[in-house]
Enzyme design. Sequence first.
Site, mmCIF file in Angstrom:
data_model
loop_
_atom_site.group_PDB
_atom_site.id
_atom_site.type_symbol
_atom_site.label_atom_id
_atom_site.label_comp_id
_atom_site.label_asym_id
_atom_site.label_seq_id
_atom_site.Cartn_x
_atom_site.Cartn_y
_atom_site.Cartn_z
ATOM 1 N N ARG A 143 4.269 -5.109 4.841
ATOM 2 C CA ARG A 143 5.263 -4.685 5.769
ATOM 3 C C ARG A 143 5.827 -5.982 6.268
ATOM 4 O O ARG A 143 5.473 -7.028 6.318
ATOM 5 C CB ARG A 143 4.304 -3.958 6.835
ATOM 6 C CG ARG A 143 3.497 -2.780 6.578
ATOM 7 C CD ARG A 143 2.681 -2.102 7.862
ATOM 8 N NE ARG A 143 1.794 -1.348 7.498
ATOM 9 C CZ ARG A 143 0.401 -1.479 7.122
ATOM 10 N NH1 ARG A 143 0.134 -2.692 7.076
ATOM 11 N NH2 ARG A 143 -0.281 -0.428 6.941
ATOM 12 N N LYS A 168 -1.727 -3.698 10.673
ATOM 13 C CA LYS A 168 -1.653 -2.348 11.192
ATOM 14 C C LYS A 168 -3.117 -2.213 12.101
ATOM 15 O O LYS A 168 -4.112 -2.689 11.292
ATOM 16 C CB LYS A 168 -1.515 -1.120 10.119
ATOM 17 C CG LYS A 168 -1.022 -0.022 11.395
ATOM 18 C CD LYS A 168 -0.271 1.140 10.335
ATOM 19 C CE LYS A 168 0.282 2.030 10.988
ATOM 20 N NZ LYS A 168 1.009 3.109 9.962
ATOM 21 N N HIS A 243 11.928 -1.278 4.194
ATOM 22 C CA HIS A 243 10.403 -0.862 4.019
ATOM 23 C C HIS A 243 10.340 -0.159 2.478
ATOM 24 O O HIS A 243 9.117 0.108 2.175
ATOM 25 C CB HIS A 243 10.123 0.260 5.038
ATOM 26 C CG HIS A 243 8.785 0.597 5.091
ATOM 27 N ND1 HIS A 243 7.565 -0.120 5.496
ATOM 28 C CD2 HIS A 243 8.062 1.851 4.950
ATOM 29 C CE1 HIS A 243 6.552 0.292 5.474
ATOM 30 N NE2 HIS A 243 6.541 1.648 4.888
ATOM 31 N N ARG A 246 8.247 -1.638 -0.169
ATOM 32 C CA ARG A 246 6.640 -1.545 -0.041
ATOM 33 C C ARG A 246 6.384 -0.432 -0.875
ATOM 34 O O ARG A 246 5.724 -0.232 -1.740
ATOM 35 C CB ARG A 246 6.270 -1.373 1.283
ATOM 36 C CG ARG A 246 4.853 -0.880 1.741
ATOM 37 C CD ARG A 246 4.451 -0.991 3.030
ATOM 38 N NE ARG A 246 3.274 -0.471 3.416
ATOM 39 C CZ ARG A 246 2.178 -1.325 3.423
ATOM 40 N NH1 ARG A 246 1.993 -2.179 2.981
ATOM 41 N NH2 ARG A 246 0.953 -0.488 3.858
ATOM 42 N N HIS A 277 -3.581 -0.174 4.134
ATOM 43 C CA HIS A 277 -3.462 1.266 4.786
ATOM 44 C C HIS A 277 -4.778 1.388 5.560
ATOM 45 O O HIS A 277 -5.968 1.065 5.059
ATOM 46 C CB HIS A 277 -3.388 2.026 3.632
ATOM 47 C CG HIS A 277 -2.014 2.339 3.211
ATOM 48 N ND1 HIS A 277 -1.938 2.779 1.763
ATOM 49 C CD2 HIS A 277 -0.752 2.200 3.501
ATOM 50 C CE1 HIS A 277 -0.369 2.787 1.661
ATOM 51 N NE2 HIS A 277 0.296 2.454 2.607
ATOM 52 N N TYR A 286 1.496 8.572 -2.383
ATOM 53 C CA TYR A 286 2.390 7.959 -3.286
ATOM 54 C C TYR A 286 2.485 9.035 -4.643
ATOM 55 O O TYR A 286 3.351 8.844 -5.647
ATOM 56 C CB TYR A 286 2.289 6.582 -3.597
ATOM 57 C CG TYR A 286 2.662 5.696 -2.343
ATOM 58 C CD1 TYR A 286 4.198 5.499 -2.300
ATOM 59 C CD2 TYR A 286 1.863 5.098 -1.653
ATOM 60 C CE1 TYR A 286 4.272 4.521 -1.509
ATOM 61 C CE2 TYR A 286 2.292 4.228 -0.643
ATOM 62 C CZ TYR A 286 3.541 4.462 -0.417
ATOM 63 O OH TYR A 286 4.216 3.362 0.588
#
Length: 309
Positions: A143, A168, A243, A246, A277, A286
């Site tokens: 990120r 995160k 982004h 990514r 994640h 995805y």
Amino acid sequence: MTSLREHAEDYLAMRRNLGFTLEGHGRMLMDFIRYLEGVGAAAVTTDLAVAWATRAAPGANPASWNKRLTVARIFARHLRALEPATEIPPADLMPLRYRRIAPHLFAPDEIAALMAAAAALRQPLRALNYTPLIGLLAVTGMRVGEACGLDHADVDWDAGVLTVRAGKLGKAREVPVHPSTNEALHRYDQRRDELQPVVRSPAFFINSRGNRLDAHHVPETFARIRDAAGIRPAAGGRKPRIHDLRHTFCLATMLDWYRTGTDVQAQLPLLSTYLGHVDPVSTYWYLQAAPELLTLAAGRLDAFLGDLP
């Protein structure tokens, strides 16, 4: 009696202590509190929550109303135990949800064009920063905030490993990088010290004032780089964002697995961990993000079903 503002501040502090960043959520909640204070409300009610949620700018996507109302609802659920007069807005009051827009998948030549456009930026340190930054995001899927959050001490040149501490929910993880990436970062490190010998931060990526490169300003500069590189959105799509690098990394990895016959199901948890994640479901998304990936997945399923007795 404890004020609504005090309750909101205590609520945000409690959740942040549990590891949640709540940046956008926190801003919206305090905006809701200011609204309640403005109308002189002593308690949260459904009518007030709806009135606040729908007072967004004209032409706003109605789905944004649901997002705002969700912030009020979650806070109301917490507050109800402390203030019995609190009303909790029903969950089905605004059923609209955001639909995730398919990301732009950068082709290798587009990534090369981005890095060339970054290197051509007029300000030397900015050019030096954005060339390896774009490359790093493209080859690791990090990120933007994680890359900008890197400190010098987080780069292990000998092992070729980056330690992400600004992940995160505050979760740290190690990100191995290819020797060529390690070498490119090392070249940047040496050149950066020549251009900016005075620094005021332990950060790896430094701006012209000697401070950490601000992740909030990166998308704006990236937009100029993207336009200079001549990269346009696909028909019906939105403009490519930083982004999306990514997304591109994740999809390219999965496509490579399918093409080489790798057990994708077994590898997905590893990819999820590598990307940082919080929930593996974020990685599974995805599978539907690119038609080519979906086609390969469907082909693998057909082959499997064809082998069944």
